[in-house]
Motif scaffolding. Structure first.
Motif, mmCIF file in Angstrom:
data_model
loop_
_atom_site.group_PDB
_atom_site.id
_atom_site.type_symbol
_atom_site.label_atom_id
_atom_site.label_comp_id
_atom_site.label_asym_id
_atom_site.label_seq_id
_atom_site.Cartn_x
_atom_site.Cartn_y
_atom_site.Cartn_z
ATOM 1 N N ASP A 105 -9.743 12.710 -66.596
ATOM 2 C CA ASP A 105 -8.578 12.826 -65.725
ATOM 3 C C ASP A 105 -9.100 13.154 -64.333
ATOM 4 N N LEU A 106 -8.791 12.299 -63.369
ATOM 5 C CA LEU A 106 -9.538 12.284 -62.124
ATOM 6 C C LEU A 106 -8.617 12.438 -60.912
ATOM 7 N N THR A 107 -8.854 13.466 -60.113
ATOM 8 C CA THR A 107 -8.091 13.665 -58.881
ATOM 9 C C THR A 107 -8.860 13.227 -57.636
ATOM 10 N N ARG A 108 -10.187 13.112 -57.762
ATOM 11 C CA ARG A 108 -11.025 12.762 -56.625
ATOM 12 C C ARG A 108 -12.348 12.257 -57.171
ATOM 13 N N PHE A 109 -12.996 11.370 -56.417
ATOM 14 C CA PHE A 109 -14.294 10.868 -56.867
ATOM 15 C C PHE A 109 -15.122 10.468 -55.657
ATOM 16 N N ASP A 110 -16.417 10.303 -55.872
ATOM 17 C CA ASP A 110 -17.356 9.961 -54.810
ATOM 18 C C ASP A 110 -17.938 8.569 -55.017
ATOM 19 N N LEU A 111 -18.334 7.944 -53.919
ATOM 20 C CA LEU A 111 -19.202 6.778 -53.910
ATOM 21 C C LEU A 111 -20.402 7.109 -53.037
ATOM 22 N N ASP A 112 -21.552 6.552 -53.355
ATOM 23 C CA ASP A 112 -22.750 6.749 -52.536
ATOM 24 C C ASP A 112 -22.744 5.699 -51.430
ATOM 25 N N PHE A 113 -22.786 6.143 -50.151
ATOM 26 C CA PHE A 113 -22.636 5.187 -49.056
ATOM 27 C C PHE A 113 -23.017 5.839 -47.733
ATOM 28 N N GLN A 154 -35.218 -1.792 -51.942
ATOM 29 C CA GLN A 154 -35.872 -0.492 -51.986
ATOM 30 C C GLN A 154 -35.683 0.133 -53.367
ATOM 31 N N GLU A 155 -36.419 1.182 -53.630
ATOM 32 C CA GLU A 155 -36.325 1.947 -54.862
ATOM 33 C C GLU A 155 -36.698 3.400 -54.552
ATOM 34 N N PRO A 156 -35.952 4.385 -55.040
ATOM 35 C CA PRO A 156 -34.890 4.300 -56.041
ATOM 36 C C PRO A 156 -33.497 4.079 -55.485
ATOM 37 N N GLU A 157 -33.344 3.866 -54.180
ATOM 38 C CA GLU A 157 -32.018 3.618 -53.632
ATOM 39 C C GLU A 157 -32.110 2.637 -52.481
ATOM 40 N N SER A 158 -31.134 1.717 -52.410
ATOM 41 C CA SER A 158 -31.013 0.819 -51.256
ATOM 42 C C SER A 158 -29.571 0.395 -51.047
ATOM 43 N N ALA A 159 -28.730 0.569 -52.065
ATOM 44 C CA ALA A 159 -27.341 0.130 -51.961
ATOM 45 C C ALA A 159 -26.607 0.849 -50.837
ATOM 46 N N TRP A 160 -26.920 2.118 -50.590
ATOM 47 C CA TRP A 160 -26.192 2.915 -49.597
ATOM 48 C C TRP A 160 -26.096 2.220 -48.249
ATOM 49 N N TRP A 161 -27.094 1.403 -47.916
ATOM 50 C CA TRP A 161 -27.158 0.781 -46.596
ATOM 51 C C TRP A 161 -26.298 -0.477 -46.490
ATOM 52 N N TRP A 162 -25.770 -0.977 -47.635
ATOM 53 C CA TRP A 162 -24.989 -2.207 -47.482
ATOM 54 C C TRP A 162 -23.754 -2.309 -48.375
ATOM 55 N N PHE A 163 -23.610 -1.429 -49.371
ATOM 56 C CA PHE A 163 -22.327 -1.404 -50.090
ATOM 57 C C PHE A 163 -22.142 -0.059 -50.787
ATOM 58 N N PRO A 164 -20.885 0.417 -50.888
ATOM 59 C CA PRO A 164 -20.606 1.676 -51.587
ATOM 60 C C PRO A 164 -20.750 1.470 -53.085
ATOM 61 N N SER A 165 -21.293 2.473 -53.768
ATOM 62 C CA SER A 165 -21.603 2.261 -55.184
ATOM 63 C C SER A 165 -21.731 3.576 -55.928
ATOM 64 N N ASN A 166 -21.788 3.463 -57.242
ATOM 65 C CA ASN A 166 -22.206 4.568 -58.104
ATOM 66 C C ASN A 166 -23.699 4.344 -58.332
ATOM 67 N N ASP A 167 -24.506 4.907 -57.442
ATOM 68 C CA ASP A 167 -25.892 4.480 -57.295
ATOM 69 C C ASP A 167 -26.842 5.210 -58.243
ATOM 70 N N HIS A 168 -26.847 4.745 -59.481
ATOM 71 C CA HIS A 168 -27.804 5.230 -60.478
ATOM 72 C C HIS A 168 -27.921 4.163 -61.567
ATOM 73 N N PRO A 169 -29.132 3.948 -62.108
ATOM 74 C CA PRO A 169 -29.296 2.916 -63.133
ATOM 75 C C PRO A 169 -28.409 3.097 -64.362
ATOM 76 N N LEU A 170 -27.915 4.311 -64.580
ATOM 77 C CA LEU A 170 -27.075 4.556 -65.742
ATOM 78 C C LEU A 170 -25.745 3.818 -65.660
#
Length: 492
Positions: free
Chosen positions: A78-86, A156-172
């Motif tokens: 049950d979710l009132t707020r959430f984050d994206l990596d960006f 890039q590794e372990p992160e590169s999505a932040w620079w071009w799209f919002p995401s849940n940035d983890h391999p899981l």
């Protein structure tokens, strides 16, 4: 591959672990991290993404990126707020068609408050519009977006999505992708999966790309520029797409083509060892960048031109494409298990040496063991738990990880060993897995207690008393120099 400073968990079970981040929580905000012990604020809790639909417009002259990300997800609490990596500048956000409030928190968190709270299991259709100049955004002193003379590259590794799209940035949290990119006419784009059409109008060209298999966010890639694109098919009908910047120095370009164009041959061989190739296309690209590393982007490997400064690099092609099984299809559950990616890809090089008569894997292993004296700091790094940041991609993760596999092969025999590799790739196809699961599988197939072996090679500082297999070297394996060159450019 490592981050550099540039100017049995089946696929469906990921949601269970994502839910565990907020297990037992009442309605409230999702966690600002997915629970990785190395990177506590990477990824996010409270939801599970299934698809990213990205519509991008990029102007190289100003390095300006405009985007709309449509993200399909499901609430895992049950979710009132959430984050994206960006990192870029967000203009607007909607959740399930309703405008949502948003703010930023920390270095890379876009915090979204939907107009209505979401019930556990509810669908989430998130739309984020944004813009920015990616090359101006830094995290911990580095930039995950490389500006090139005629475009840009995200790899890039372990992160590169932040620079071009919002995401849940983890391999899981793996997902499928549709990526639509509009660039000035005369330029091209390269991304994952298969092209779905090109249209030019009004001085702009729009390309569409589709990746149908689950993909970790750091394995999503984008390149913009002028490319010489080669298209073909393997003997089995698999589409092959390779691309090269014509502005790369001629000697490097010649060696790059001679190397990367062997991808079909390499993948055909690896399929006989690891099991069926897990994706629907293969290939790689060589943009005009100044970096020195390569990265196993899903279906479309990124190679820096400098990787070919010593000539044709067959072992690099073997390494990066082995990752399509180990790292891309079977992804780690936490970054602590990075050896499951790099140790396996390194061992693929040793098997290629054996296959081509350049030295058996056992001989390469013995040479590797002997090349690090007992007092070398190399032996103090635990390959199975190397630590975050720079330690995560220490040589031990690659070489000691591969030595672990040679020790396993010597202990259980070839029949059991190769059954383990194929079963591992099949059981965890498109999902995530852990070292503990690999050890359990190896013990089940071999019928042997392997706890001491894995403890010694992965988790005990110091040089093991004996090499992974008793092999007397009459001479240095012919493959040794080429393999060491791959190690140098892959991990540094």
């Amino acid at each position: 591959m490592k981050r550099t400073r540039l100017l049995a968990i089946p696929a469906g079970a990921a949601a269970v672990l994502l839910s565990a981040t907020a297990a037992g929580a009442a309605a409230g905000p999702g966690a600002p991290g997915i629970g990785d012990p190395y990177y506590p604020d990477y990824g996010n809790g409270g939801y599970d993404v299934s698809h990213y639909d990205l519509a991008l417009k990029y102007q190289p002259a100003t390095d300006t990126l405009q985007g709309t990300a449509r993200i399909t997800a499901r609430a895992t609490q049950d979710l009132t707020r959430f984050d994206l990596d960006f990192l870029l500048d967000t203009r607007s956000v909607t959740v399930n068609g309703r405008r949502a409030a948003f703010t930023t928190s920390g270095a890379h968190e876009l915090v979204i408050t939907p107009a209505r709270a979401l019930r556990k299991g509810a669908p989430m259709h998130i739309t984020v519009t944004y813009s920015g100049v990616p090359s101006t955004k830094k995290y911990n002193g580095y930039v995950g977006w490389a500006k090139t003379p005629d475009g840009a590259v995200a790899a890039q590794e372990p992160e590169s999505a932040w620079w071009w799209f919002p995401s849940n940035d983890h391999p899981l949290d793996k997902a499928t992708y549709d990526i639509t990119v509009t660039v000035p006419e005369g330029l091209q784009t390269i991304s994952n999966g298969e092209p779905r059409g090109t249209r030019t109008a009004g001085g702009w060209t729009t390309d569409r790309w589709h990746e149908a298999k689950p993909e970790a966010t750091y394995l999503a890639t984008l390149a913009v520029g002028r490319f010489e694109v080669h298209r073909g098919r393997t003997k089995s009908g698999l589409p092959v797409i390779t691309a090269y910047s014509p502005d790369v120095a001629p000697a490097l370009l010649k060696a790059a083509k001679a190397s990367v164009e062997t991808t079909p041959e390499v993948v055909d061989w690896e399929s006989t060892v690891f099991g069926p190739y897990p994706f629907t296309s293969i290939g790689g690209y060589v943009p005009n960048v100044t970096s020195h590393f390569s990265l196993e982007e899903q279906t479309r490997v990124f190679y820096s031109p400098a990787a070919f400064s010593t000539g044709v690099r067959p072992y690099l092609i073997v390494h990066e494409n082995a990752h399509q099984w180990f790292g891309d299809s079977v992804s780690l559950t936490t970054w602590r298990d990075i050896w499951l990616n790099e140790g396996f890809a390194t061992y693929a090089e040793w098997m290629w040496s054996e296959k081509t008569g350049q030295g058996t894997a056992a001989e390469v292993a013995r040479k590797t063991y002997d090349s690090y004296p007992a007092d070398d700091p190399f032996w103090q790094v635990k390959a199975g738990d190397p630590g975050p940041g720079e330690h995560q991609f220490d040589d031990a993760v690659y070489d000691r990880g591969a030595l672990t596999l040679q020790a396993l092969r010597a202990t259980v025999g070839d029949a059991a060993f190769f059954t383990v590799l194929r079963t591992w790739a099949a059981q965890h196809r498109y999902g995530n897995a852990t070292t503990a699961q690999f050890e359990a599988l190896a013990e089940k197939i071999s019928g042997k207690d392997l706890g001491s072996l894995f403890q010694t090679w992965l988790y005990t500082p110091g040089r093991p008393a004996a090499p992974p297999q008793q092999v007397t070297l009459k001479s240095t394996p012919k493959s040794w120099k080429a393999i060491r060159q791959t190690r140098t450019l892959e991990s540094h």
